[in-house]
Design a protein around this motif. Structure first.
Motif, short mmCIF file in Angstrom:
data_model
loop_
_atom_site.label_atom_id
_atom_site.label_comp_id
_atom_site.label_asym_id
_atom_site.label_seq_id
_atom_site.Cartn_x
_atom_site.Cartn_y
_atom_site.Cartn_z
N ARG A 193 47.89 26.69 26.11
CA ARG A 193 49.36 26.49 26.49
C ARG A 193 49.80 25.15 27.03
O ARG A 193 50.72 24.63 26.45
N LEU A 194 48.87 24.41 27.38
CA LEU A 194 49.19 22.80 27.78
C LEU A 194 49.25 22.18 26.54
O LEU A 194 50.21 21.24 26.33
N ALA A 195 48.39 22.51 25.38
CA ALA A 195 48.47 21.84 24.12
C ALA A 195 49.99 22.27 23.49
O ALA A 195 50.17 21.24 22.74
N ALA A 196 50.38 23.52 23.79
CA ALA A 196 51.49 23.69 23.04
C ALA A 196 52.93 23.05 23.91
O ALA A 196 54.08 23.39 23.44
N GLY A 197 52.52 22.16 25.01
CA GLY A 197 53.65 21.50 25.67
C GLY A 197 54.33 22.52 26.70
O GLY A 197 55.08 21.84 27.34
N ALA A 198 53.66 23.67 27.12
CA ALA A 198 54.25 24.47 28.14
C ALA A 198 53.44 24.12 29.35
O ALA A 198 52.50 23.45 29.33
N THR A 199 54.03 24.51 30.48
CA THR A 199 53.67 24.32 31.86
C THR A 199 53.11 25.40 32.47
O THR A 199 53.31 26.53 31.92
N GLU A 200 52.38 25.43 33.56
CA GLU A 200 51.95 26.64 34.25
C GLU A 200 52.81 27.15 35.28
O GLU A 200 52.73 28.47 35.59
N ARG A 201 53.99 26.39 35.73
CA ARG A 201 54.93 27.01 36.82
C ARG A 201 55.66 28.12 36.07
O ARG A 201 56.24 28.14 35.04
N GLY A 202 55.75 29.31 36.93
CA GLY A 202 56.66 30.46 36.43
C GLY A 202 55.55 31.52 35.50
O GLY A 202 56.08 32.41 34.72
N LEU A 203 54.23 31.09 35.23
CA LEU A 203 53.38 31.79 34.47
C LEU A 203 53.47 33.23 34.67
O LEU A 203 53.01 33.62 35.72
N ARG A 204 53.99 34.06 33.71
CA ARG A 204 54.19 35.58 33.94
C ARG A 204 52.80 36.14 33.64
O ARG A 204 52.15 36.16 32.41
N VAL A 205 52.04 36.56 34.75
CA VAL A 205 50.82 37.26 34.48
C VAL A 205 50.67 38.82 34.60
O VAL A 205 51.17 39.23 35.50
N MET A 206 49.95 39.67 33.91
CA MET A 206 49.60 41.07 34.30
C MET A 206 48.28 41.28 34.39
O MET A 206 47.55 40.92 33.43
N LEU A 207 47.80 41.85 35.45
CA LEU A 207 46.59 42.11 35.66
C LEU A 207 46.34 43.75 35.70
O LEU A 207 46.75 44.38 36.40
N VAL A 208 45.44 44.20 34.74
CA VAL A 208 45.25 45.56 34.44
C VAL A 208 43.95 45.89 34.97
O VAL A 208 42.82 45.39 34.62
N VAL A 209 44.04 46.97 36.01
CA VAL A 209 42.68 47.47 36.56
C VAL A 209 42.83 48.86 36.38
O VAL A 209 43.76 49.75 36.60
N GLY A 210 41.57 49.45 36.05
CA GLY A 210 41.16 50.66 35.42
C GLY A 210 41.02 51.61 36.77
O GLY A 210 41.00 51.21 37.91
N PRO A 211 40.75 52.91 36.58
CA PRO A 211 40.83 53.94 37.86
C PRO A 211 39.22 54.00 38.27
O PRO A 211 38.37 53.23 37.83
N GLU A 212 38.80 55.00 39.04
CA GLU A 212 37.54 55.02 39.45
C GLU A 212 36.58 55.19 38.46
O GLU A 212 35.53 54.86 38.35
N GLY A 213 36.91 55.92 37.17
CA GLY A 213 36.05 55.95 36.11
C GLY A 213 36.01 54.96 35.19
O GLY A 213 35.14 55.13 34.16
N GLY A 214 36.79 53.98 35.34
CA GLY A 214 37.01 52.81 34.45
C GLY A 214 37.49 52.95 33.11
O GLY A 214 38.04 54.49 32.95
N PHE A 215 37.70 52.04 32.38
CA PHE A 215 38.56 52.38 31.01
C PHE A 215 37.60 52.94 30.05
O PHE A 215 36.33 52.71 30.01
N THR A 216 37.99 53.51 28.97
CA THR A 216 37.27 53.82 27.85
C THR A 216 37.48 52.92 26.85
O THR A 216 38.27 51.80 26.97
N PRO A 217 36.30 52.65 25.96
CA PRO A 217 36.22 51.80 24.78
C PRO A 217 37.43 51.72 23.86
O PRO A 217 38.26 50.78 23.63
#
Length: 261
Positions: A193-217
């Motif tokens: 990102r920094l190499a492309a000239g962008a900054t970190e402020r306002g970085l839109r992040v999605m954090l994906v968490v699975g269920p009790e049984g976990g994710f499938t392949p």
């Protein structure tokens, strides 16, 4: 000092009014009287300390003493995409996630989830989750209430990933030696990102968490195809509600929320 989120029209020039559940809380729980102070925020553009001038009949009127800066939000808006867990675990994820700093919550359905999804109950459940987010945001002195989005299908979730700068897909199979860890993935993304000239402020992040049984392949493959980065959260297997909070706390640390840059 007690904080309340109010609708923008409850600010009336130099005054603010509490009604409904907020007024009942102020009167019955906090036992506010004329002269007592609280913080009112419209969750968008205005936040102020106000002093009670009248409190009766389910309504609290207050005079604004001074305005406050709306600076209670993290530099990175993080959406926690949580596969529906059983019992009241989603309530815990929303409550603690709001305290830590999540900007939004996107519950979704996945293959190995244990809970039986009932769309007839969604409106009531969404109302309950939104109330929990509001109360947690008030307790944590947030400037905004995190949005709690309607439950998505897996296809809807993967389709939405393109709207984010970075999607981190938490997968237990990446947690052992040789896997990509959360910090490693963040460092690689930062360099790009920094190499492309962008900054970190306002970085839109999605954090994906699975269920009790976990994710499938298959889900891991489809998430990666949609642009997600597959990451592990260490060598220990975390409960679904623990994984969401641990990863979110790590992101807040990495963004400088715990001090430093």
């Amino acid at each position: 000092m007690q904080r309340y989120f109010v609708a923008p029209d409850q600010f009336e020039g130099s005054r603010v009014v509490l009604t409904g559940d907020d007024a009942r809380h102020a009167l019955r729980v906090m036992r506010m009287e004329p002269g007592d102070r609280f913080i009112a925020s419209d969750g968008a553009s205005r936040e102020a300390v106000a002093a009670v001038t009248a409190a009766d009949n389910g309504r609290v009127e207050a005079e604004i003493i001074f305005e406050l800066p709306m600076d209670g939000e993290p530099k990175w808006p993080v959406t926690v995409a949580q596969a529906l867990p059983k019992g009241d675990k989603m309530e815990l994820v929303i409550q603690k996630g709001t305290e830590i700093g999540a900007a939004a919550f996107a519950p979704f359905q996945s293959e190995r989830m244990i809970v039986q999804y009932d769309d007839k109950k969604e409106a009531k459940r969404l109302e309950r989750w939104s109330k929990i987010a509001k109360e947690a945001a008030e307790q944590a002195h947030r400037s905004r209430i995190p949005a709690v989005e309607p439950v998505r299908t897996w296809r809807e979730l993967t389709a939405s990933m393109a709207a984010y700068d970075l999607v981190l897909f938490c997968y237990e199979k990446e947690g052992g030696s040789g896997g990509t860890g959360l910090r490693e993935a963040l460092n690689a993304f930062r360099k790009e990102r920094l190499a492309a000239g962008a900054t970190e402020r306002g970085l839109r992040v999605m954090l994906v968490v699975g269920p009790e049984g976990g994710f499938t392949p298959r889900e891991a493959e489809e998430a990666e195809a949609a642009g997600a980065v597959i990451v592990g959260l260490g060598r220990r297997i975390l409960r679904t509600e623990t994984a969401a909070m641990a990863a979110l706390a790590c992101l807040m640390y990495e963004s400088g929320e715990m001090g430093g840059d």
